[in-house]
Design a protein around this motif. Structure first.
Motif, short mmCIF file in Angstrom:
data_model
loop_
_atom_site.label_atom_id
_atom_site.label_comp_id
_atom_site.label_asym_id
_atom_site.label_seq_id
_atom_site.Cartn_x
_atom_site.Cartn_y
_atom_site.Cartn_z
N ALA A 14 1.37 -1.29 -0.08
CA ALA A 14 -0.27 0.24 0.19
C ALA A 14 1.18 1.27 0.63
CB ALA A 14 -0.79 0.03 1.19
N GLN A 90 3.28 11.78 9.97
CA GLN A 90 2.01 11.47 11.28
C GLN A 90 1.49 10.12 11.01
OE1 GLN A 90 -0.34 13.55 11.79
NE2 GLN A 90 1.72 15.19 11.41
N LEU A 91 2.22 8.57 10.28
CA LEU A 91 2.05 7.91 10.28
C LEU A 91 2.73 7.32 11.59
CD1 LEU A 91 -0.62 6.88 8.18
CD2 LEU A 91 2.00 5.87 7.22
N LYS A 94 1.88 8.31 14.85
CA LYS A 94 0.57 7.51 15.47
C LYS A 94 -0.04 6.19 15.18
CE LYS A 94 -1.51 12.25 15.01
NZ LYS A 94 -1.61 13.88 14.12
N VAL A 95 1.04 5.40 14.28
CA VAL A 95 0.68 4.16 14.08
C VAL A 95 2.38 3.11 13.88
CG1 VAL A 95 -0.54 2.53 12.67
CG2 VAL A 95 -0.51 4.94 12.52
N LEU B 129 -4.88 9.11 18.33
CA LEU B 129 -3.43 10.09 19.20
C LEU B 129 -3.37 11.41 18.38
CD1 LEU B 129 -0.52 7.68 19.23
CD2 LEU B 129 -2.26 7.42 20.82
N GLU B 130 -3.93 12.08 19.45
CA GLU B 130 -4.20 13.59 19.35
C GLU B 130 -4.85 14.19 18.15
OE1 GLU B 130 -0.82 16.43 22.18
OE2 GLU B 130 -0.37 14.47 20.56
N LEU B 131 -5.02 15.36 17.48
CA LEU B 131 -5.62 15.39 16.29
C LEU B 131 -5.71 14.89 14.79
CD1 LEU B 131 -6.36 19.53 17.47
CD2 LEU B 131 -7.61 17.61 18.20
N GLY B 132 -5.98 15.08 13.68
CA GLY B 132 -5.64 14.48 12.98
C GLY B 132 -5.93 12.64 12.26
N ALA B 133 -4.97 12.06 13.34
CA ALA B 133 -4.91 10.39 13.20
C ALA B 133 -4.09 10.19 11.86
CB ALA B 133 -6.34 10.12 13.18
N GLY B 134 -2.58 9.79 11.57
CA GLY B 134 -2.20 9.09 10.66
C GLY B 134 -2.73 9.88 9.48
N PHE B 135 -2.86 10.94 8.90
CA PHE B 135 -3.12 11.13 7.95
C PHE B 135 -2.55 12.18 6.98
CE2 PHE B 135 -7.36 9.75 8.18
CZ PHE B 135 -7.24 9.59 9.35
N HIS B 136 -2.39 12.09 5.45
CA HIS B 136 -1.39 12.26 4.61
C HIS B 136 -2.09 13.45 3.53
CE1 HIS B 136 1.26 12.73 1.28
NE2 HIS B 136 1.70 12.28 1.52
N ILE B 147 -5.03 3.28 3.52
CA ILE B 147 -3.62 3.50 3.92
C ILE B 147 -4.01 3.62 5.61
CG2 ILE B 147 -1.21 4.91 4.66
CD1 ILE B 147 -2.05 5.83 1.69
N ASN B 148 -4.48 3.98 6.23
CA ASN B 148 -4.37 3.86 7.50
C ASN B 148 -5.02 2.36 7.84
OD1 ASN B 148 -4.54 6.69 9.07
ND2 ASN B 148 -4.34 7.24 7.79
N MET B 152 -2.82 -0.07 9.97
CA MET B 152 -3.58 -0.52 11.75
C MET B 152 -4.20 -2.11 11.50
SD MET B 152 -6.56 2.19 12.94
CE MET B 152 -5.62 3.80 13.23
#
Ligand SMILES: Nc1ncnc2c1ncn2[C@@H]1O[C@H](COP(=O)(O)OP(=O)(O)OP(=O)(O)O)[C@@H](O)[C@H]1O
Ligand SMILES: [Mg+2]
Lengths: 257, 345
Positions: A14, A90-91, A94-95, B129-136, B147-148, B152
């Protein structure tokens, strides 16, 4: 870690797709742009070397593309890998996933591009020379590609981890790539290098790789074993260094992003 | 409420009966939790960050290494943290800004590694976790969900199957194919929560992320969290709204200055937190820093590098300026320069 990687191959694929897509996202003509770049270079160099300097290298455009394309695979992957953790900050923050996926995804996405470019080079090759030299020596290609790939992964691991901690890594990398560009036989042949420099040049694994591709594809002969062995040894050393550096820094990725 | 339709007698009785069943449920829940296995176990956990860190390796830092006495300044964001959380518990982490709550959640989500101690986590974690959460930012909402979800731990097929449900929950259909850099922060929170909730978590971590959602979405999310709670999902929750804590959580941990000060039933801890806040005895970040002196060998090496650099510069200068008076062969450039001088009148 390696077990996890097999489990997470979906994540890897991915991210490869994402990286590949992200690169062309803002460009009107998409990936055509990235093909235009080497073509322009080849045209200019052909004019300069063939028509002004009259070097007399047969099939110069193909000759040069066989050096330029593998070298671009190297520089693009390594540059991409150096930014991979920062672009996906960001990734990372958070993950939790094996961090090694980031540089790997970058390299694999450029590998996809490399194969596309190679196909085009092959088409040009047939256009210029009329036919392929189908010899048993083509079997060397996977070996050459393995050396090429190991070298790229090694450097990619190294710079992707270092760049998280020391942000000037990418700028230094640019300078190093400039030097490597002239130290790789892209528009010249290794055979014209004076023996005084030849030994030093062999420390650059890309020399063996480029010369190998040319020998097999253009000449239809086996690659020089000295160059290939030197390239293989240096590549493996780079890979080991890359793994050590990456292991050291991967734990603190989220702390520094 | 629906009290208008009930008789006065029922009105008198209803709250009592309600309270009784609530109390019974509570006791039942508490005994169930007491016998449940431990899913998060922190033993002597500490996290140390480097302060005013330098991020380059260039010459300026070589000089810094050569001449400064201190190599690093450390700061402990968390220290000596010990606690256990059992399966099915919902626990709030409360404390002032900079106390270390988000750091603790990242340790549990394993995005950050502890500097010392061990933290065992059993079960699939879904962390918001905090604002937004793993985003491009350049990718669309749909691509980000994809992608998330993959990262996950969902498979491609699972995400495709759940995609409509996720989009419906987020209520973002009209914008789902827009790049998320054009989303508002509340829209991002919606997207983040919808993905986090879609992965069947065994441990759900929510860090303040919902505070930017509007009232309707907050209500909806809490209902979802309530559902998870009923299914036996362990929930960790950071918020500055104490009402939510008493409403949702069995237990609360009071964290300040990187340590767990108190742990117990949420009402008690919230009370104590209020009292301490009013008394002004709580501080956020831990103040004591730790400094590491520059090791001698590093200074020696850096001095060596500087000296060598200086040496090269000086030697080149001498070589060019004095030419062969120093007994060295004159470099070609110098000769050419002299020839040029002679040639010109
Ligand atoms: N990556 C980092 N590098 C350096 N220091 C950090 C880093 N992350 C957090 N800190 C420090 O650790 C301390 C704890 O931060 P944390 O984010 O855990 O606080 P918090 O309890 O979540 O506060 P808030 O209520 O404001 O969200 C802070 O003093 C912060 O400055
Ligand atoms: Mg926080």
């Amino acid at each position: 870690m390696h077990f996890e990687l097999i489990e997470k191959r979906e994540v890897l694929s991915a991210l490869v797709a994402k990286d590949f897509k992200a690169r062309y996202k803002d460009k009107a003509l998409g990936r055509l742009w990235s093909l235009a770049d080497p073509l322009v270079m080849v045209i200019i160099f052909t004019i300069v070397f063939e028509h002004i300097f009259k070097m007399g290298q047969p099939y110069f455009p193909i000759f040069m593309l066989l050096g330029l394309t593998p070298f671009r695979f190297f520089t693009n992957s390594v540059n991409g890998a150096s930014l991979s953790a920062i672009e996906n900050a960001q990734l990372v923050k958070k993950v939790s996933f094996p961090r090694i996926i980031l540089p790997l995804a970058s390299v694999l996405s450029h590998m996809r591009h490399f194969f596309i470019e190679l196909t085009l080079v092959a088409a040009l090759f047939v256009y210029f020379t009329g036919a392929f030299k189908l010899t048993i020596n083509l079997l060397w290609l996977p070996v050459l590609f393995a050396i090429h790939f190991i070298c790229i992964i090694g450097v990619a691991l190294c710079v992707s981890a270092l760049n998280v901690r020391y942000r000037d890594t990418q700028y230094m990398l640019n300078s190093v790539i400039q030097i490597l560009y002239w130290m790789t036989p892209i528009f010249y042949s290794f055979s014209i290098v004076p023996p005084k420099f030849a030994k030093a040049l062999m420390l650059n694994p890309m020399v063996g790789v480029v010369e190998g591709y040319r020998a097999v594809l253009l000449g239809g002969v086996a690659p020089s074993s000295t160059l290939m062995i030197a390239g293989a040894i240096v590549s493996v050393v780079i890979l080991v260094i890359g793994i050590i550096v990456f292991k050291k820094y991967e734990k603190i990725f989220a702390d520094y992003l | 409420m629906s009290e208008q339709n009930t008789t006065p007698a029922a009105q008198m009785q209803a709250p009592d009966a309600d309270a009784l069943t609530h109390e019974a449920e509570r006791v039942e829940r508490q005994t169930a939790i007491k016998n449940a296995p431990v899913v998060i176990d922190a033993r002597g956990v500490g996290k140390r960050y480097e302060m005013h860190r330098h991020r380059s390796m260039l010459l300026q830092d070589t000089a810094k290494i050569a001449f400064s006495k201190v190599e690093k300044n450390y700061f402990w964001a968390l220290r000596d943290v010990n606690f256990q959380i059992r399966k099915g518990e919902s626990v709030a982490l409360i404390g002032p800004n900079g106390a270390g709550k988000s750091t603790l959640l990242s340790l549990i989500a394993k995005t950050v590694c502890p500097t010392e101690g061990k933290i065992d986590v059993r079960g699939r974690v879904s962390a918001l976790l905090e604002l937004g959460a793993g985003f491009h930012p350049y990718f669309t909402g749909r691509e980000n969900i994809f992608i998330n979800g993959i990262v996950m731990g969902l498979t491609r097929a699972q995400i495709e199957a759940r995609m409509p449900e996720i989009i419906a929950f987020s209520e973002l259909e009209p914008f789902i194919d827009e790049p998320i850099q054009n989303y508002s922060s509340g829209m991002l929170a919606r997207l983040g929560f919808s993905v986090a909730a879609s992965v069947d978590p065994e441990i759900l971590i929510v860090d303040e992320a919902l505070s930017v959602g509007d009232a309707a979405f907050q209500e909806k999310s809490f209902q979802k969290i309530q559902e998870f709670k009923q299914q036996g999902c362990t929930i960790l929750f950071v918020t500055h709204s104490l009402d939510l804590v008493t409403k949702f959580c069995d237990r609360a941990l009071l964290i300040a200055q990187g340590q767990v000060l108190e742990s117990g039933p949420s009402e008690e801890i919230c009370e104590s937190y209020k009292v301490r806040m009013e008394a002004g005895t709580l501080q956020g970040a831990r103040s004591p820093h730790e400094t590491v002196l520059m090791p001698f060998w590093k200074r020696a090496v850096a001095m060596g590098v500087l000296a060598a650099g200086l040496g090269v510069v000086v030697a080149t200068g001498i070589h060019f300026v004095l030419g062969n008076t120093a007994g060295m062969e004159k470099p070609a450039a110098a000769k050419r320069f002299e020839q040029g001088q002679k040639a010109s009148p």
